[in-house]
Design a protein around this motif. Sequence first.
Motif, PDB file in Angstrom:
ATOM      1  N   THR A  43       0.836  -1.193   0.000  1.00 36.32           N
ATOM      2  CA  THR A  43       0.000   0.000   0.000  1.00 36.32           C
ATOM      3  C   THR A  43       0.875   1.248   0.000  1.00 36.32           C
ATOM      4  O   THR A  43       1.932   1.278   0.622  1.00 36.32           O
ATOM      5  N   ARG A 127      -8.312   4.626   5.030  1.00 36.04           N
ATOM      6  CA  ARG A 127      -7.122   4.569   5.868  1.00 36.04           C
ATOM      7  C   ARG A 127      -7.037   5.890   6.631  1.00 36.04           C
ATOM      8  O   ARG A 127      -6.736   6.934   6.035  1.00 36.04           O
ATOM      9  N   TRP A 151      -2.567  -1.443   8.714  1.00 37.36           N
ATOM     10  CA  TRP A 151      -1.442  -2.209   8.143  1.00 37.36           C
ATOM     11  C   TRP A 151      -0.875  -3.150   9.197  1.00 37.36           C
ATOM     12  O   TRP A 151      -1.101  -2.989  10.400  1.00 37.36           O
ATOM     13  N   ASP A 154       4.734  -1.521   9.071  1.00 41.50           N
ATOM     14  CA  ASP A 154       5.070  -0.127   8.805  1.00 41.50           C
ATOM     15  C   ASP A 154       6.554  -0.057   8.463  1.00 41.50           C
ATOM     16  O   ASP A 154       7.412  -0.367   9.299  1.00 41.50           O
ATOM     17  N   VAL A 187      -0.239  -6.506   5.193  1.00 43.41           N
ATOM     18  CA  VAL A 187      -0.397  -5.229   4.507  1.00 43.41           C
ATOM     19  C   VAL A 187       0.828  -4.378   4.828  1.00 43.41           C
ATOM     20  O   VAL A 187       1.093  -4.076   5.994  1.00 43.41           O
ATOM     21  N   LEU A 189       2.922  -0.899   4.624  1.00 43.19           N
ATOM     22  CA  LEU A 189       2.695   0.544   4.508  1.00 43.19           C
ATOM     23  C   LEU A 189       3.929   1.266   3.980  1.00 43.19           C
ATOM     24  O   LEU A 189       5.029   1.135   4.536  1.00 43.19           O
TER      25      LEU A 189
END
Length: 231
Positions: A43, A127, A151, A154, A187, A189
């Motif tokens: 993402t 988000r 997420w 990170d 996920v 980030l």
Amino acid sequence: MTAAIAVMAALSAVLAVCAAPASAAAGYDVERCGNTSGRVLLTLDDWSVEDPDRIVRAGDFLQGRGVRAAFFLVNNYAERYPRITAALRRQGHWVGNHSYSHPHLPALTENAAREEIRNGLRSTLLRPPFGDYGPRETALAAELGYRICTWTLDTRDWVKTGEQFPGPDVLRARVREAPAAVKHSGVVLGHLFTRFPDALPGIVDDLHGQGYRLCRNSGPTTENIRNPLDC
């Protein structure tokens, strides 16, 4: 009498499931954004102010590698460049709401927070800026047709050392060395104004080399991002 009570209890349970939000009924995981595929979702957040076309180039690279990513765009920039949102969706990427002007939503009044979400880029995933949200923001998002999406990993690409963002090799290592638990159905980030787009080739290569699959690019998308994610 006992049978009647049992019937009523069963009916109540059915009604409770029907009344629950779809995300809750499906066991929606906010940190994984509905990703139950085992694949990794990349993402990219915010905007690239000095070079808006950098966003399209990042999307083009990922499309060329067969990868579908999610771009969460701040709409006070994105609305000035509607071609960029359209291009990302043609490339096969999801485009989500990152608010209108990137405030801390919990610091706003309820009406102001609602307007920040309402005036964000239309989608079905929100988000919250800074990943900052609470029960009120979750309820506002649901009211406006959104699921919260944060997420699991990170990259901290936004944290500068002196005046410099971390370079591609550093970001690549952070993803490569992260535990499997945050990558499997995870996920990642990153941001569009940092070196994260430059790190994408290495990140994709490393994930593939470690045996991870990424969300598959299966063609153009719309504003309706389903739960679970079609990775």
